[in-house]
Design an enzyme around this catalytic site. Sequence first.
Site, PDB file in Angstrom:
ATOM      1  CG  MET A 259      -1.772   1.198   1.402  1.00  0.00           C
ATOM      2  SD  MET A 259      -2.973   1.369   0.036  1.00  0.00           S
ATOM      3  CE  MET A 259      -3.108   3.158  -0.041  1.00  0.00           C
TER       4      MET A 259
ATOM      5  CD  GLU B 125       2.307  -0.371  -3.770  1.00  0.00           C
ATOM      6  OE1 GLU B 125       1.633   0.672  -3.665  1.00  0.00           O
ATOM      7  OE2 GLU B 125       1.821  -1.450  -4.170  1.00  0.00           O
TER       8      GLU B 125
ATOM      9  CD  GLU C  77      -3.852   0.829  -7.590  1.00  0.00           C
ATOM     10  OE1 GLU C  77      -2.755   0.409  -7.993  1.00  0.00           O
ATOM     11  OE2 GLU C  77      -4.024   1.251  -6.433  1.00  0.00           O
TER      12      GLU C  77
HETATM   13  N1  BES Z   1      -3.233   0.690  -3.776  1.00  0.00           N
HETATM   14  C1  BES Z   1      -2.921  -0.694  -3.845  1.00  0.00           C
HETATM   15  C2  BES Z   1      -3.235  -1.445  -2.581  1.00  0.00           C
HETATM   16  C3  BES Z   1      -4.678  -1.827  -2.431  1.00  0.00           C
HETATM   17  C4  BES Z   1      -5.155  -2.932  -3.099  1.00  0.00           C
HETATM   18  C5  BES Z   1      -5.537  -1.113  -1.619  1.00  0.00           C
HETATM   19  C6  BES Z   1      -6.485  -3.289  -2.966  1.00  0.00           C
HETATM   20  C7  BES Z   1      -6.863  -1.463  -1.487  1.00  0.00           C
HETATM   21  C8  BES Z   1      -7.340  -2.568  -2.156  1.00  0.00           C
HETATM   22  C9  BES Z   1      -1.438  -0.921  -4.161  1.00  0.00           C
HETATM   23  O1  BES Z   1      -0.821   0.121  -4.817  1.00  0.00           O
HETATM   24  C10 BES Z   1      -1.365  -2.086  -5.088  1.00  0.00           C
HETATM   25  O2  BES Z   1      -1.852  -1.962  -6.179  1.00  0.00           O
HETATM   26  N2  BES Z   1      -0.793  -3.198  -4.664  1.00  0.00           N
HETATM   27  C11 BES Z   1      -0.727  -4.402  -5.452  1.00  0.00           C
HETATM   28  C12 BES Z   1       0.672  -4.728  -5.870  1.00  0.00           C
HETATM   29  C13 BES Z   1       1.042  -4.152  -7.197  1.00  0.00           C
HETATM   30  C14 BES Z   1       2.477  -4.501  -7.560  1.00  0.00           C
HETATM   31  C15 BES Z   1       0.119  -4.533  -8.311  1.00  0.00           C
HETATM   32  C16 BES Z   1      -1.239  -5.521  -4.575  1.00  0.00           C
HETATM   33  O3  BES Z   1      -1.444  -5.294  -3.391  1.00  0.00           O
HETATM   34  O4  BES Z   1      -1.447  -6.607  -5.095  1.00  0.00           O
HETATM   35 ZN    ZN Z   2      -1.302   0.294  -6.794  1.00  0.00          ZN
END
Ligand code: BES
Ligand code: ZN
Length: 801
Positions: free
Chosen positions: A277, A312, A334
């Site tokens: 996160m 991130e 995202e």
């Molecule tokens: N902002 C997200 C984390 C998140 C995911 C918050 C779902 C709320 C709900 C973070 O930036 C993210 O996308 N994390 C990914 C990893 C990324 C390398 C694709 C994850 O947690 O899988």
């Molecule tokens: Zn993300």
Amino acid sequence: MPDQKSNPYLLSRDIAPVLYNIELEPDLENFTFKGNEYISIQAPRPFSKIELHALEITVTRACLVRGPLDSGSRLEAHHVTYNEKRETVILDFGETLKPGQYPTLYLEFSGVLNDKMHGFYRTSYEVAGQKKWGAATQFEATDARRAFPCWDEPARKARFKISLKVPRHLTALSNMPVIEEGFLPATALKRLVFDITPVMSTYLVAFVVAELEYIEAQDKNGVGVRIYTTPGKKEQGRFALGVALHTLPYFADWFGIPYSLPKCDMAALPDFASGAMENWGLVTYRETALLVDPVNSSAAARQRVAEVVAHELAHQWFGNLVTMKWWTDLWLNEGFASYMGPKAVAHQFPEWEVWSQYIGHEFLGALHADSLRNTHAIEIDVQNPHEIREIFDSITYAKGSVVNRMLEHYLGEEAFREGLNLYLKRFEYGNASTQDLWHALEEVSGKPVKAIMASYTRQGGYPVISVSEGKNQNTPSLILEQKRFLFDGSGDKKNPHWKIPVGVAASGLKKPIYRLMQKRKETVALPTRPNKWLKLNPGSSGFFRTAYSPKLFSNLLEAMSRGILAPEESLGVLDDAFALVRAGHLRTSAGLSLLESLDKETDYNLWAGISGSVGSLEMLFGSTHSALGTKISAFGRELFSPIAKKLGWNAKASDTHLDILLRSLVLANMGAFDDRDTIEEARLRFNQFIKTDQMPPDLRGAVYSIVARHGGAKEFDRLLNVYTSAGLQEEKVRVLRAMTRFRTPELVRRAHRFALSGEVRAQDTFIILAGLGSNAFAREANWKFVKSNWSTLVDRFAGGL
Ligand code: BES
Ligand code: ZN
């Protein structure tokens, strides 16, 4: 931006928060917390009530101060009520108050440190064999309201000053550095005050409290970076630290905007809902997404860490500095982080060939998700927390990323980068919409960005282009026709269409030719007749599939079998063919002969595609039609044998990163196709490992899974033992995956029992359930298990939603 009329869940605009001064005191024995906050607010209109978000929080006092805090008059709220559906608390002051600035809305409250990994939650870790508790936060998308009452919407930006009261021996972190620290007399507590943040959204606020250690360094622009872990693990943060030191300056330079905060902490948390996160200045991770053990981590795990860190850190600009106005535009966060992340990783690790891997993962992943009837548009109306949570999916991430890449190819890298810079500068510390982004890119490029992109972001699905040669012998041409593609083989009655930048590569053409296809059917003139082969979508930059006429298809196959196409080009042809097979538009035998034309290839990405294609057949026929399943296994063995022989079991000095990934992929496949020699060797190595604790980490995943697939209770016990004695989370995850490969009902039941036992952290339960779902011998039992344990699963994972 939706308003209260279009989305009744939104809070009124009659009050605007400006600055939150929040103090929290977690109780790590009773798993509760107390807090108070002084919020300075602005009221453009008269008001008598204030409604703000609060969930599983009890407000014990609320008053509004008119004038300066020490001399102003206090007005206590007459009534404090809660609206469960809106997740709000309503403070009724019983009289009409004048518009203007109110420096202090004061609230006292208490809440729970829950075990759901959302809001303000508890996390456990071991120190010298003793279980300890810490606390952490996860606020995205709508859970800041579980930690303190607030205007919990991305566009309600404000500044935050956080203070924490915590046991003296613990470390406490937040978005900003500590500016004051002191012991609280007559307690075992200390109080830390963190510097005030820039204007930001509530979902990016964070704090962590636990026994932690760190390593640190400064990036080349002087930004302090620290990696925090629970005790004994800080050295495992070394690799991620190196990635951050490269990536922060890389993005500062690429975006043309320095990193905004005085420090960048990254913390590995033992309990974590997703992968990571992007909290501003305090990025939190699940351990497997941040930690690398020099001896026990695989090449794949290192790559994963680099990808997650880069993703991130991209958010520190895309998302944190400029934030979407509303969750409908979540893809601006995202989709961009998922596109910018690989840029940084490719720059730091060119030998990983990130962009070739991207085609297999991101590009094909997006096409797959978007081939389903229940897909959705990238920009989709979402109103409440349930709906918001649903769109953290591969349409938002992978399709969002892939359409960005398509746009960059269409505009050229410089125009794309200039447009993004303009957009970030224009909206820094503010909020923006998809339209705002298109405007900036149009301004810079002069091209019809909005018109093209709307067809990809405002409607679900994507086109398949049927291509055949024009009839006129004198003027060579191609006839292109687009239609929506769906896996179920049906069509879309609405007959949608897309604006498609189509590239054509062909024998005899020095460079691909590009054309913007605007209509449903078009003819494209060719400079010369392709004498041997012709392929659409070179580089897989366009978001579409291609269905070739039989003649063009057989020409292409012939070229592929002679190794004329680059592996990632063949991968595109392969995946399109199997998608067409799945939809019933192409015979399965055509797909199989395509596979046979690839047997001399040595490229990891292509073999990953082959594995997926054969795997999709195995999924269909594996257990229910066992005669066919046996034949598919035999086919698979034959297909994979040459490459398996070539690579062997042992690493070579000449191995590239991709060779290493390929070896474990190929071995896992040979095991899954029941190859006797492979199974024998895997058993041998596993037994050796049990005795000596020695096995290269890159082989472990494949070996454990093969041993499990062909093993019984004894193997289960041994794997369990590996799980229990492993200190590294990555190792535990490998074992959990392997545990889903057993084939007898009793061992499937054991895996199920284990999934819900106290030995598996709630964050990892899904690894077992998802894994069993992809095991043809366990799928039925898994579905029954999920249904009969539904309430337990909801209780464990639904976070009280
Ligand atoms: N902002 C997200 C984390 C998140 C995911 C918050 C779902 C709320 C709900 C973070 O930036 C993210 O996308 N994390 C990914 C990893 C990324 C390398 C694709 C994850 O947690 O899988
Ligand atoms: Zn993300």
